[in-house]
Design a protein around this motif. Structure first.
Motif, PDB file in Angstrom:
ATOM      1  N   ASN A  27       0.837  -1.194   0.000  1.00  0.00           N
ATOM      2  CA  ASN A  27       0.000   0.000   0.000  1.00  0.00           C
ATOM      3  C   ASN A  27       0.874   1.247   0.000  1.00  0.00           C
ATOM      4  N   SER A  29       1.533   4.436   1.829  1.00  0.00           N
ATOM      5  CA  SER A  29       1.227   5.092   3.100  1.00  0.00           C
ATOM      6  C   SER A  29       1.143   6.606   2.924  1.00  0.00           C
ATOM      7  N   ALA A  30       1.730   7.105   1.848  1.00  0.00           N
ATOM      8  CA  ALA A  30       1.620   8.522   1.504  1.00  0.00           C
ATOM      9  C   ALA A  30       1.804   8.660  -0.003  1.00  0.00           C
ATOM     10  N   GLN A  42       4.517   0.866   1.632  1.00  0.00           N
ATOM     11  CA  GLN A  42       4.794  -0.036   2.737  1.00  0.00           C
ATOM     12  C   GLN A  42       4.348  -1.443   2.354  1.00  0.00           C
ATOM     13  N   THR A  44       3.456  -5.437   3.767  1.00  0.00           N
ATOM     14  CA  THR A  44       3.139  -6.363   4.853  1.00  0.00           C
ATOM     15  C   THR A  44       3.235  -7.776   4.287  1.00  0.00           C
TER      16      THR A  44
END
Length: 208
Positions: A27, A29-30, A42, A44
């Motif tokens: 994703n 994050s900014a 980021q 996961t």
């Protein structure tokens, strides 16, 4: 000069993960619109997602962790052998192949491996390959399956047999379209301090 061949499973939301493990997710994050200059992503995932190495700590509390691993183990001459006609890889199978003058062995067990589907069944290693490969001077075994042991194994006999004989483990290679032969291999783990494994970008190049 011959080109490098990527034998890494692509990391995407479609990739199969070990049953019960954390799904892969990327994703932002900014965004550039938010920061005014850059996109920031980021990830996961579990460290055994896709093409990865197992550090001995994965199955041995006293074993080496990922940051302890010698990078030289994962760089150098390797032989790729096609063992797709066998359901179990043991000494009897490996004796059919010339493993002289190499320290790394890559096993092609399923020419139609689909990285988006976790296999219900896959080829595994018999524990007797550990002492045999040590005798042959092998330091690394790579396989296109998600593990060298069955999915439901708690004893992990093959993992322990390999590690006890100084042989490190590389799993989930993508070898569908790669022919058997001698190659240069690079499959470097990240220097993850304290980790039990690491994703890698694995590439091979045919030997001249």
């Amino acid at each position: 000069m011959k080109k490098w061949i990527d034998i890494t499973q692509p990391l995407s939301k479609e990739i199969a993960t070990w049953p019960g493990d954390i799904p892969y997710q990327f994703n932002l994050s900014a965004t550039k619109a938010q920061t005014g200059s850059v996109n920031i992503g980021q990830v996961t995932m579990g460290v055994h997602t896709g093409t990865h190495v197992d550090a001995p700590y994965h199955f041995d509390d006293e074993g080496e962790k990922t940051h302890d691993l010698d990078v030289n183990t994962y760089i150098g001459k390797a032989i790729l052998i096609d063992v797709s006609k066998y359901d179990l890889i043991d000494i009897e199978v490996l004796e059919k192949y010339d493993l002289q003058e190499v320290k790394r062995v890559l096993l092609k067990t399923d020419p139609q491996r689909n990285s988006a589907v976790f296999p219900k069944d896959y080829t595994v290693l018999h524990p007797d390959v550990g002492p045999y490969l040590k005798k042959k001077g092998i330091m690394l075994i790579g396989i296109d399956a998600p593990s060298v042991d069955p999915v439901d194994s708690k004893s992990l006999h093959a993992h322990h047999a390999l590690s006890n004989n100084g042989i490190y483990i590389l799993e989930n290679l993508l070898l569908n379209d790669v022919e058997a032969g001698l190659y240069e291999l690079i499959a470097l783990p990240l220097k993850l301090v304290g980790a039990d494994g690491s994703p890698v970008r694995a590439v091979i190049r045919p030997m001249e």
